[in-house]
Motif scaffolding. Structure first.
Motif, PDB file in Angstrom:
ATOM      1  N   ASP A 122       0.860  -1.178   0.000  1.00 23.82           N
ATOM      2  CA  ASP A 122       0.000   0.000   0.000  1.00 23.82           C
ATOM      3  C   ASP A 122       0.897   1.228   0.000  1.00 23.82           C
ATOM      4  OD1 ASP A 122      -1.805   2.018   0.343  1.00 23.82           O
ATOM      5  OD2 ASP A 122      -2.447   1.408   2.349  1.00 23.82           O
ATOM      6  N   MET A 123       0.987   1.911  -1.132  1.00 22.73           N
ATOM      7  CA  MET A 123       1.888   3.054  -1.234  1.00 22.73           C
ATOM      8  C   MET A 123       1.376   4.287  -0.500  1.00 22.73           C
ATOM      9  SD  MET A 123       4.828   2.768  -2.461  1.00 22.73           S
ATOM     10  CE  MET A 123       5.188   4.508  -2.699  1.00 22.73           C
ATOM     11  N   SER A 124       0.154   4.241   0.014  1.00 22.22           N
ATOM     12  CA  SER A 124      -0.345   5.410   0.744  1.00 22.22           C
ATOM     13  C   SER A 124       0.336   5.554   2.095  1.00 22.22           C
ATOM     14  CB  SER A 124      -1.860   5.306   0.932  1.00 22.22           C
ATOM     15  OG  SER A 124      -2.191   4.207   1.768  1.00 22.22           O
ATOM     16  N   ASN A 125       0.959   4.469   2.603  1.00 19.48           N
ATOM     17  CA  ASN A 125       1.614   4.483   3.909  1.00 19.48           C
ATOM     18  C   ASN A 125       0.610   4.781   5.030  1.00 19.48           C
ATOM     19  OD1 ASN A 125       4.453   6.168   2.461  1.00 19.48           O
ATOM     20  ND2 ASN A 125       4.055   3.994   2.556  1.00 19.48           N
ATOM     21  N   ASP A 126       1.139   4.865   6.230  1.00 18.93           N
ATOM     22  CA  ASP A 126       0.314   5.272   7.362  1.00 18.93           C
ATOM     23  C   ASP A 126       0.127   6.780   7.348  1.00 18.93           C
ATOM     24  OD1 ASP A 126       2.085   2.962   9.529  1.00 18.93           O
ATOM     25  OD2 ASP A 126       0.456   2.617   8.118  1.00 18.93           O
ATOM     26  N   ALA A 127      -0.850   7.271   8.076  1.00 20.75           N
ATOM     27  CA  ALA A 127      -0.995   8.714   8.250  1.00 20.75           C
ATOM     28  C   ALA A 127       0.257   9.254   8.937  1.00 20.75           C
ATOM     29  CB  ALA A 127      -2.229   9.013   9.089  1.00 20.75           C
ATOM     30  N   PRO A 128       0.789  10.395   8.461  1.00 27.63           N
ATOM     31  CA  PRO A 128       2.019  10.921   9.059  1.00 27.63           C
ATOM     32  C   PRO A 128       1.883  11.150  10.557  1.00 27.63           C
ATOM     33  CG  PRO A 128       1.461  12.109   7.046  1.00 27.63           C
ATOM     34  CD  PRO A 128       0.292  11.242   7.377  1.00 27.63           C
ATOM     35  N   ALA A 129       2.894  10.735  11.287  1.00 28.45           N
ATOM     36  CA  ALA A 129       2.934  10.998  12.728  1.00 28.45           C
ATOM     37  C   ALA A 129       3.194  12.486  12.967  1.00 28.45           C
ATOM     38  CB  ALA A 129       4.033  10.159  13.368  1.00 28.45           C
ATOM     39  N   ASP A 130       2.988  12.915  14.195  1.00 26.30           N
ATOM     40  CA  ASP A 130       3.292  14.300  14.543  1.00 26.30           C
ATOM     41  C   ASP A 130       4.791  14.546  14.409  1.00 26.30           C
ATOM     42  OD1 ASP A 130       0.634  14.780  15.121  1.00 26.30           O
ATOM     43  OD2 ASP A 130       0.876  14.297  17.256  1.00 26.30           O
ATOM     44  N   LEU A 131       5.132  15.727  13.965  1.00 26.06           N
ATOM     45  CA  LEU A 131       6.539  16.107  13.850  1.00 26.06           C
ATOM     46  C   LEU A 131       7.078  16.464  15.229  1.00 26.06           C
ATOM     47  CD1 LEU A 131       8.910  16.854  11.843  1.00 26.06           C
ATOM     48  CD2 LEU A 131       8.088  19.216  12.065  1.00 26.06           C
ATOM     49  N   PRO A 132       8.070  15.728  15.732  1.00 32.52           N
ATOM     50  CA  PRO A 132       8.632  16.087  17.042  1.00 32.52           C
ATOM     51  C   PRO A 132       9.367  17.424  16.967  1.00 32.52           C
ATOM     52  CG  PRO A 132       9.276  13.857  16.366  1.00 32.52           C
ATOM     53  CD  PRO A 132       8.703  14.528  15.173  1.00 32.52           C
ATOM     54  N   ALA A 133       9.493  18.070  18.100  1.00 29.12           N
ATOM     55  CA  ALA A 133      10.264  19.317  18.150  1.00 29.12           C
ATOM     56  C   ALA A 133      11.755  19.043  18.056  1.00 29.12           C
ATOM     57  CB  ALA A 133       9.947  20.072  19.439  1.00 29.12           C
ATOM     58  N   ARG A 134      12.177  17.854  18.505  1.00 31.22           N
ATOM     59  CA  ARG A 134      13.602  17.543  18.531  1.00 31.22           C
ATOM     60  C   ARG A 134      13.805  16.039  18.395  1.00 31.22           C
ATOM     61  NH1 ARG A 134      18.208  20.202  19.418  1.00 31.22           N
ATOM     62  NH2 ARG A 134      20.002  18.975  20.097  1.00 31.22           N
ATOM     63  N   ALA A 135      14.943  15.669  17.831  1.00 29.31           N
ATOM     64  CA  ALA A 135      15.347  14.267  17.728  1.00 29.31           C
ATOM     65  C   ALA A 135      16.848  14.198  17.930  1.00 29.31           C
ATOM     66  CB  ALA A 135      14.974  13.709  16.359  1.00 29.31           C
ATOM     67  N   ASP A 136      17.351  13.014  18.163  1.00 25.33           N
ATOM     68  CA  ASP A 136      18.809  12.861  18.191  1.00 25.33           C
ATOM     69  C   ASP A 136      19.389  13.048  16.799  1.00 25.33           C
ATOM     70  OD1 ASP A 136      19.027  12.219  20.979  1.00 25.33           O
ATOM     71  OD2 ASP A 136      18.255  10.223  20.516  1.00 25.33           O
ATOM     72  N   VAL A 137      18.726  12.438  15.802  1.00 26.58           N
ATOM     73  CA  VAL A 137      19.202  12.498  14.417  1.00 26.58           C
ATOM     74  C   VAL A 137      18.012  12.681  13.490  1.00 26.58           C
ATOM     75  CG1 VAL A 137      20.498  11.297  12.591  1.00 26.58           C
ATOM     76  CG2 VAL A 137      21.099  10.919  14.999  1.00 26.58           C
ATOM     77  N   VAL A 138      18.124  13.617  12.559  1.00 20.44           N
ATOM     78  CA  VAL A 138      17.158  13.750  11.477  1.00 20.44           C
ATOM     79  C   VAL A 138      17.790  13.168  10.218  1.00 20.44           C
ATOM     80  CG1 VAL A 138      16.048  15.369   9.894  1.00 20.44           C
ATOM     81  CG2 VAL A 138      15.826  15.689  12.350  1.00 20.44           C
ATOM     82  N   ILE A 139      17.058  12.266   9.573  1.00 19.35           N
ATOM     83  CA  ILE A 139      17.511  11.638   8.334  1.00 19.35           C
ATOM     84  C   ILE A 139      16.619  12.139   7.215  1.00 19.35           C
ATOM     85  CG2 ILE A 139      17.858   9.452   7.117  1.00 19.35           C
ATOM     86  CD1 ILE A 139      18.068   8.147   9.945  1.00 19.35           C
ATOM     87  N   ILE A 140      17.213  12.726   6.201  1.00 19.47           N
ATOM     88  CA  ILE A 140      16.459  13.268   5.069  1.00 19.47           C
ATOM     89  C   ILE A 140      16.544  12.259   3.931  1.00 19.47           C
ATOM     90  CG2 ILE A 140      16.250  15.167   3.434  1.00 19.47           C
ATOM     91  CD1 ILE A 140      17.508  16.975   5.570  1.00 19.47           C
ATOM     92  N   GLY A 141      15.422  11.600   3.676  1.00 26.37           N
ATOM     93  CA  GLY A 141      15.353  10.543   2.675  1.00 26.37           C
ATOM     94  C   GLY A 141      14.870   9.247   3.306  1.00 26.37           C
ATOM     95  N   GLY A 142      13.697   8.769   2.856  1.00 23.11           N
ATOM     96  CA  GLY A 142      13.086   7.603   3.475  1.00 23.11           C
ATOM     97  C   GLY A 142      13.275   6.320   2.696  1.00 23.11           C
ATOM     98  N   GLY A 143      14.413   6.183   2.003  1.00 26.29           N
ATOM     99  CA  GLY A 143      14.696   4.967   1.258  1.00 26.29           C
ATOM    100  C   GLY A 143      15.551   3.999   2.056  1.00 26.29           C
ATOM    101  N   LEU A 144      16.263   3.130   1.345  1.00 29.64           N
ATOM    102  CA  LEU A 144      17.034   2.086   1.999  1.00 29.64           C
ATOM    103  C   LEU A 144      18.145   2.652   2.874  1.00 29.64           C
ATOM    104  CD1 LEU A 144      17.349  -0.524  -0.906  1.00 29.64           C
ATOM    105  CD2 LEU A 144      15.503  -0.197   0.753  1.00 29.64           C
ATOM    106  N   THR A 145      18.814   3.697   2.416  1.00 27.63           N
ATOM    107  CA  THR A 145      19.881   4.310   3.205  1.00 27.63           C
ATOM    108  C   THR A 145      19.342   4.844   4.521  1.00 27.63           C
ATOM    109  OG1 THR A 145      20.844   5.030   1.106  1.00 27.63           O
ATOM    110  CG2 THR A 145      21.814   5.920   3.113  1.00 27.63           C
ATOM    111  N   GLY A 146      18.295   5.656   4.421  1.00 29.84           N
ATOM    112  CA  GLY A 146      17.749   6.288   5.613  1.00 29.84           C
ATOM    113  C   GLY A 146      17.180   5.301   6.607  1.00 29.84           C
TER     114      GLY A 146
END
Length: 441
Positions: free
Chosen positions: A21-45
């Motif tokens: 299902d390419m629609s994925n889940d509904a986006p979660a809330d965006l946190p204010a902070r994380a340890d690491v932000v990864i830009i790109g949701g493919g195999l690398t990320g």
């Protein structure tokens, strides 16, 4: 569309997407902070996020479109084991005992380790993705190409433990139902996978390890802070100690210095309709993935259920519509398997791979401190999965060695901004050279 080629139920989308299902889940809330932000949701990320989560760090993965919409679910599903590394390099110093250049040997060794990484994560995370280590047959387009493969095989077996051997032309039908090539090379230490199911398994694993995955969340300006980074998005800002760029063939204006070091090249794929079972079983008797030594590369395999052909290649080096790419790929397929005349196409799609000017994958950090793993050079399933995990280990301080791809010079060219205006001319030249090589064979 030509009814002789296109099936009435033709879809201009990846065959692999029929399983997800390419629609994925509904986006979660965006946190204010994380340890690491990864830009790109493919195999690398995702591999990076899993490794970070296993080490106790919270990763947030940002994907501008639906998670997995890029090459991670659009590729042919071949998983290499180091055999394609170093083809563009011949001038480095320092020969290893096995005859390979010492630097290239270290890279091939790491690339071979990437196959082990894939097998480990599929088993550890229980990812059902039709993973099979069935080997690869690379067809020699000319006798000269066959000789070149023969000269490389000892190094591959020594450094990459490839378990490779040559197949002369008179034995080629043991590998494929065709006389198209002049023999070729079998590399047993390679495998194949259902790329969309692999990606979905990685998504599930990343979430189990605490990552937050956000599709439809486009990263904007990156601002350096005293204690990390501020990342603007279309859903608001997020701060993090570290940022990872994992955009590969879709690297854009967000990181212009990385964009100008990559050449995005379109790769096109078709899937055929379901074949007669006897015909399907005859095409690739040992169920390998197939590729060849042409400059305008083709790569192909049977679908995981063995019922249809998945055939890919550089029908054009740039994005074109299925009405253009599918007939070209269909003709290439018939060159190899004339017995498929009359078989129609049910799916056609395209995606970007990213080539580096030195034909090598690259991992490292920019001058400002952004982490990256980029430049799959057409073999990204294994190597970018591996390098994504290696970035995670590096951030955590858990790496027990420095990968051979880490921190190496990442070249570009004067006046190149990341827009490959020259690709149509290169494609024309490569096609002419392939034609001439074949004529002279």
């Amino acid at each position: 569309m030509d009814p002789a080629i296109f099936h009435p139920d033709f879809k201009s989308r990846p065959y692999w997407w029929d399983a997800i299902d390419m629609s994925n889940d509904a986006p979660a809330d965006l946190p204010a902070r994380a340890d690491v932000v990864i830009i790109g949701g493919g195999l690398t990320g995702l591999n990076c996020a899993i490794e970070l989560g296993r080490g106790g760090a919270h990763a947030v993965v940002l994907e501008a479109e639906a998670l997995g919409c890029g090459a991670s679910t659009r590729n042919g599903g071949g998983v290499s084991g180091g055999n394609s590394i170093g083809k563009g390099l011949s001038g480095a110093k320092g020969r290893s005992a096995g005859g390979a250049d010492a630097i290239i040997a270290a890279m091939i060794g790491d690339a071979a380790e990437s196959l082990t990484h894939i097998e480990s994560i599929v088993a550890r995370e229980n990812i059902a993705c039709f993973y099979e280590r069935t080997g690869r047959f690379i067809g020699a387009f000319t006798p000269k190409h066959y000789a070149g493969m023969s000269g490389r095989i000892a190094m591959l077996n020594d450094v990459a433990e490839a378990d490779a051997h040559m197949v002369p032309r008179d034995q080629q039908r043991e590998e494929m139902a065709s006389d198209y090539y002049y023999g070729g090379m079998v590399i047993n230490r390679t495998s194949k996978i259902h790329p969309a199911l692999y990606h979905r398994g990685l998504m599930d694993a990343a979430r189990r390890h605490g990552a937050t995955l956000l599709g439809q969340t486009r990263a904007g300006a990156l601002t350096r802070l005293a204690d990390g980074w501020r990342v603007e998005t279309n859903r608001g800002p997020i701060e993090a100690r570290e940022v990872v760029i994992a955009t590969n063939g879709y690297t854009g204006g967000l990181t212009p210095d990385l964009k100008r070091r990559l050449i995005p090249v379109a790769s096109h794929i078709i899937a055929t309709e379901v074949l007669d079972p006897a015909l399907a079983a005859s095409l690739i008797p040992k169920k390998r993935t197939l590729a060849d030594s042409r400059r305008v590369l083709c790569y192909y395999r049977m679908s995981p259920d063995g019922t249809r052909v998945i055939f890919g290649g550089r029908a054009r080096f740039t994005q074109v519509s299925p009405e253009v790419s599918a007939p070209l790929l269909h003709a290439m397929m018939l060159d190899r398997w004339p017995q498929l005349k009359g078989v129609r196409v049910t799916h056609a799609w395209t995606g970007n791979v990213a080539f580096a000017f030195d034909h090598l994958p690259h991992m490292g950090q920019t001058e400002k401190g952004l982490h990256y793993a980029l430049g799959c050079n057409g073999s990204g399933v294994a190597i970018l999965s591996y390098l994504g995990a290696e970035i995670g280990k590096k951030i955590l301080g858990n790496a027990n060695k420095v990968p051979a791809f880490d921190g190496r010079n990442f070249p570009t060219r004067p006046f190149y901004s990341g827009t490959p205006w020259f690709l149509p001319a290169i494609g024309t030249w490569y096609r002419f050279r392939d034609w001439l090589d074949r004529r002279l064979a």
